[in-house]
Motif scaffolding. Structure first.
Motif, mmCIF file in Angstrom:
data_model
loop_
_atom_site.group_PDB
_atom_site.id
_atom_site.type_symbol
_atom_site.label_atom_id
_atom_site.label_comp_id
_atom_site.label_asym_id
_atom_site.label_seq_id
_atom_site.Cartn_x
_atom_site.Cartn_y
_atom_site.Cartn_z
ATOM 1 N N PHE A 43 45.622 30.481 33.426
ATOM 2 C CA PHE A 43 44.489 31.340 33.792
ATOM 3 C C PHE A 43 44.887 32.344 34.869
ATOM 4 O O PHE A 43 44.482 33.507 34.822
ATOM 5 N N ILE A 44 45.705 31.900 35.818
ATOM 6 C CA ILE A 44 46.151 32.813 36.875
ATOM 7 C C ILE A 44 47.037 33.892 36.263
ATOM 8 O O ILE A 44 46.852 35.090 36.499
ATOM 9 N N GLU A 45 47.983 33.469 35.420
ATOM 10 C CA GLU A 45 48.925 34.428 34.837
ATOM 11 C C GLU A 45 48.229 35.456 33.960
ATOM 12 O O GLU A 45 48.635 36.602 33.883
ATOM 13 N N GLU A 46 47.166 35.031 33.281
ATOM 14 C CA GLU A 46 46.449 35.955 32.389
ATOM 15 C C GLU A 46 45.320 36.701 33.111
ATOM 16 O O GLU A 46 44.595 37.468 32.486
ATOM 17 N N GLY A 47 45.163 36.457 34.403
ATOM 18 C CA GLY A 47 44.065 37.098 35.142
ATOM 19 C C GLY A 47 42.728 36.814 34.478
ATOM 20 O O GLY A 47 41.887 37.705 34.335
ATOM 21 N N ALA A 48 42.523 35.544 34.083
ATOM 22 C CA ALA A 48 41.401 35.220 33.197
ATOM 23 C C ALA A 48 40.133 34.808 33.926
ATOM 24 O O ALA A 48 39.196 34.373 33.282
ATOM 25 N N SER A 49 40.109 34.932 35.262
ATOM 26 C CA SER A 49 38.845 34.582 35.897
ATOM 27 C C SER A 49 38.353 35.725 36.771
ATOM 28 O O SER A 49 39.148 36.458 37.366
ATOM 29 N N GLN A 50 37.048 35.873 36.798
ATOM 30 C CA GLN A 50 36.443 36.893 37.667
ATOM 31 C C GLN A 50 35.799 36.170 38.850
ATOM 32 O O GLN A 50 36.474 35.819 39.772
ATOM 33 N N CYS A 51 34.512 35.832 38.744
ATOM 34 C CA CYS A 51 33.864 35.153 39.888
ATOM 35 C C CYS A 51 34.232 33.672 39.939
ATOM 36 O O CYS A 51 34.164 33.055 40.986
ATOM 37 N N GLY A 52 34.599 33.099 38.799
ATOM 38 C CA GLY A 52 35.026 31.694 38.765
ATOM 39 C C GLY A 52 33.906 30.681 38.593
ATOM 40 O O GLY A 52 34.179 29.488 38.484
ATOM 41 N N PHE A 53 32.656 31.145 38.564
ATOM 42 C CA PHE A 53 31.524 30.220 38.509
ATOM 43 C C PHE A 53 31.580 29.305 37.285
ATOM 44 O O PHE A 53 31.215 28.135 37.346
ATOM 45 N N CYS A 54 32.047 29.831 36.180
ATOM 46 C CA CYS A 54 32.027 29.085 34.914
ATOM 47 C C CYS A 54 33.278 28.238 34.696
ATOM 48 O O CYS A 54 33.386 27.532 33.691
ATOM 49 N N LEU A 55 34.249 28.336 35.615
ATOM 50 C CA LEU A 55 35.585 27.809 35.287
ATOM 51 C C LEU A 55 35.650 26.302 35.041
ATOM 52 O O LEU A 55 36.485 25.841 34.271
ATOM 53 N N SER A 56 34.777 25.533 35.687
ATOM 54 C CA SER A 56 34.791 24.089 35.390
ATOM 55 C C SER A 56 34.539 23.872 33.907
ATOM 56 O O SER A 56 35.214 23.055 33.264
#
Ligand code: FES
Ligand code: FES
Length: 158
Positions: free
Chosen positions: A91-104
């Protein structure tokens, strides 16, 4: 109020709580974890997702008193900033998160799916992710990150 012992992220925690209290509130308010988030409280968005013995569950609709000795893993327990879990690294390598709220919901649901079926097809992954909502609409990058982890995972399980 009762004394409830929970196994969370590899450690035992004893808390005083009404057994009907949603697991989410115990994890966030009493244990201070910041991975699972309160989104809808109705099992409809996925932001409160945790792993229960490796399976993704929604902690907003799971009573703390019914977890028993099952092992709970939250996003906090997956890796550390210094040593992220491979799916977090993807996820870090792909820049796949914005605010992160949904990441769980996104990361733990994808991990549980791929751990159970390392050869899951894109369709199967998309189906498993159905009902996990991201308000920032980074779905394309997320799928790319999940696919990257899936490829690594596949090799490890080959
Ligand atoms: S907060 Fe649990 S599914 Fe939305
Ligand atoms: S990254 Fe913001 S809700 Fe998904």
């Amino acid at each position: 109020m009762s004394r409830i012992v929970l196994r969370v992220n590899g450690r035992e925690h004893a808390v005083e709580a009404d057994p009907e209290t949603p697991l989410l509130f115990v994890l966030t308010d009493q244990l201070g974890l910041r991975g699972p988030r309160f989104g809808c409280g109705l099992a409809q968005c996925g932001s409160c997702t945790v792993l229960r013995n490796g399976q993704a569950i929604r902690s907003c609709v799971t009573a703390a008193g019914e977890v028993g000795t099952d092992e709970i893993t939250t996003l906090d327990g997956l890796g550390t900033p210094e040593n992220p879990h491979p799916i977090q690294r993807a996820f870090i390598e792909e820049g796949a998160s914005q605010c992160g709220f949904c990441l769980s919901g996104v990361i733990l649901t994808a991990k549980a799916t791929l751990d159970a079926n390392p050869h899951a097809s894109d369709d199967e992954i998309r189906k498993a992710m159905n009902g996990v909502l991201c308000r920032c609409f980074t779905h394309t990058r997320m799928i790319r990150a999940i696919r990257k982890y899936a490829e690594e995972n596949k090799h490890e399980n080959a």
